[in-house]
Design an enzyme around this catalytic site. Structure first.
Site, PDB file in Angstrom:
ATOM      1  CD  GLU A  44      -2.944  -0.833  -0.155  1.00 35.47           C
ATOM      2  OE1 GLU A  44      -3.013   0.228  -0.797  1.00 35.47           O
ATOM      3  OE2 GLU A  44      -3.405  -1.839  -0.746  1.00 35.47           O
ATOM      4  CD  GLN A  49       2.295  10.087  -3.897  1.00 32.93           C
ATOM      5  OE1 GLN A  49       1.787  10.546  -4.910  1.00 32.93           O
ATOM      6  NE2 GLN A  49       1.826  10.368  -2.612  1.00 32.93           N
ATOM      7  CE1 TYR A  89       5.291  12.899  -4.988  1.00 37.14           C
ATOM      8  CE2 TYR A  89       5.629  10.966  -6.436  1.00 37.14           C
ATOM      9  CZ  TYR A  89       5.117  12.296  -5.955  1.00 37.14           C
ATOM     10  OH  TYR A  89       4.370  13.071  -7.282  1.00 37.14           O
ATOM     11  CE1 TYR A 127      -6.288   3.149  -0.654  1.00 36.36           C
ATOM     12  CE2 TYR A 127      -4.109   3.392  -0.031  1.00 36.36           C
ATOM     13  CZ  TYR A 127      -5.075   2.811  -0.657  1.00 36.36           C
ATOM     14  OH  TYR A 127      -4.690   2.012  -1.699  1.00 36.36           O
ATOM     15  CG  ASP A 145      -7.983   3.863  -4.622  1.00 34.20           C
ATOM     16  OD1 ASP A 145      -9.255   3.894  -4.940  1.00 34.20           O
ATOM     17  OD2 ASP A 145      -7.153   3.239  -5.145  1.00 34.20           O
ATOM     18  CB  CYS A 207     -19.789   2.157 -20.013  1.00 32.63           C
ATOM     19  SG  CYS A 207     -18.958   3.581 -19.188  1.00 32.63           S
TER      20      CYS A 207
HETATM   21  S1  SF4 Z   1     -21.437   2.394 -16.271  1.00 37.18           S
HETATM   22 FE1  SF4 Z   1     -19.176   3.225 -16.979  1.00 37.18          FE
HETATM   23  S2  SF4 Z   1     -19.228   5.097 -15.880  1.00 37.18           S
HETATM   24 FE2  SF4 Z   1     -20.622   3.654 -14.810  1.00 37.18          FE
HETATM   25  S3  SF4 Z   1     -19.468   2.292 -13.469  1.00 37.18           S
HETATM   26 FE3  SF4 Z   1     -19.575   1.008 -15.327  1.00 37.18          FE
HETATM   27  S4  SF4 Z   1     -17.715   1.887 -16.247  1.00 37.18           S
HETATM   28 FE4  SF4 Z   1     -17.981   3.512 -14.645  1.00 37.18          FE
END
Ligand code: SF4
Length: 352
Positions: A44, A49, A89, A127, A145, A207
């Site tokens: 982690e 970074q 870093y 985190y 994150d 998507c």
């Molecule tokens: S539909 Fe697209 S924007 Fe929505 S969670 Fe899935 S990949 Fe991400």
């Protein structure tokens, strides 16, 4: 369907869909499928970074050099920094070392398992504490994150800037409600992997080409509202500070002087050359040949580095406190910032 029941269906649906997708698509990485907090913590810190591909060889080298938290605690700081060389870093490496000492001194060499004790270790923020407690001890702390921010802001269609305390609190509250209490380790890893592999930034989200490529497309508000590319919204960036570092060495094979950086500034604890910092690119000392120049980007700083060759000795105007000569065969023994390493490679070539 009663309101309560429909909320329950929605919540269990996210966790189940997500963990099913994760089981089939996750990357096999050496710090997964373990509940030993030491490699989990180390990975982690390295990945804070750094991309997985770049961090993986460092993780393997670190585990080989310091296989236990005790081995890390007992190593000299310079050895730890040397193993870290090139990752950048460097405060991460110094904190890692200090935290290993705390684990040994305060907790008898056993990694603590309460949020307060883990969070009190040097270099561990919210985190990393959540990651260690959920992955190693299966405690239901959500990990947040940059990838998780993007996913949550998109599935909820959040149009306010995500990098504000109010929005962070909203995202945390959402994840506190959603986290799978029986499998918080898998839930968190899957959320992070969702952002790292599938819900990619900007135009790269798959998507946009084909909604079916995302297991959650039917519930995603960003997709429904045509906001995928715009989310997450971020506040305007902090200005970048320009710094001009003028470095000097003598034109002889043994004319390289190093010094250890002590000040609370970039590269603390690493070695570089005697230097004059100014407010511009103009050479501060006249008559010396500028042999090389580099630009190096840090998070909020742009460093302009200039290297000058002095003919016989270092210019008397330089502050040479703490500087010592280092012969070329010993250059590699010192932990130096990546950009200084680049310059040393250039010098090696030149004197070959
Ligand atoms: S539909 Fe697209 S924007 Fe929505 S969670 Fe899935 S990949 Fe991400």
């Amino acid at each position: 369907m009663s309101g309560l029941f429909s909320i329950f269906v929605f919540m269990s649906q996210l966790s189940d869909l997500l963990i099913d997708w994760y089981s089939e698509n996750k990357r096999i990485l050496p710090w997964r499928d373990t509940q030993d907090p030491y490699p989990i913590w180390l990975s982690e810190i390295i990945l804070q970074q750094t991309q997985v591909k770049q961090g993986l060889p460092y993780f393997n080298r670190f585990m080989a050099a310091f296989p236990t938290v005790q081995a890390l605690a007992e190593a000299p700081e310079e050895t730890v920094l040397k193993q870290w060389q090139g990752l950048g870093y460097y405060s991460r490496a110094r904190n890692l070392h200090a935290a290993a000492k705390c684990v040994c001194e305060r907790h008898g060499g056993r990694f603590p398992d309460t949020y307060e004790a883990v969070r009190a270790l040097p270099g561990i923020g919210d985190y990393t504490a959540a990651a260690i407690l959920s992955f190693a001890f299966r405690q239901p702390f959500p990990v947040i994150d940059g990838n998780v921010f993007r996913v949550v802001s998109r599935i909820n269609g959040m149009t306010e800037p995500v990098d504000t305390p109010a929005c962070r609190a909203k995202i945390k509250a959402f994840l506190d409600r959603q986290i799978d209490r029986r499998r918080p380790d898998l839930f968190n890893q899957a959320m992070m992997e969702w952002g790292a592999l599938l819900c990619l930034p900007g135009k790269s989200a798959p998507c946009l080409q084909n909604p079916e490529l995302c297991f959650y497309h039917k519930h995603c508000r960003a997709l429904r509202d045509g906001l995928v590319e715009q989310l997450p919204v971020k506040k305007a960036k902090k200005a970048v500070r320009e710094r001009y570092l003028h470095y000097y060495y003598v034109a002889r094979p043994d004319g390289l002087y190093l010094r250890r950086r002590q000040a609370n500034d970039i590269w603390k604890g690493l070695f570089d050359l005697p230097c004059i910092e100014t407010a511009s690119a103009e050479a501060p000392l006249p008559g010396l040949k500028r042999v090389k120049q580099y630009t190096h980007l840090l998070t909020h700083q742009r460093l302009h580095l200039f290297f000058y060759e002095a003919p016989r000795q270092l210019p008397p105007q330089l502050d040479t406190d703490g500087c010592f000569p280092v012969a070329p065969e010993h250059w590699a023994d010192y932990a130096v910032p990546k950009v200084i390493e680049k310059f040393l490679d250039f010098l090696r070539e030149k004197h070959r």
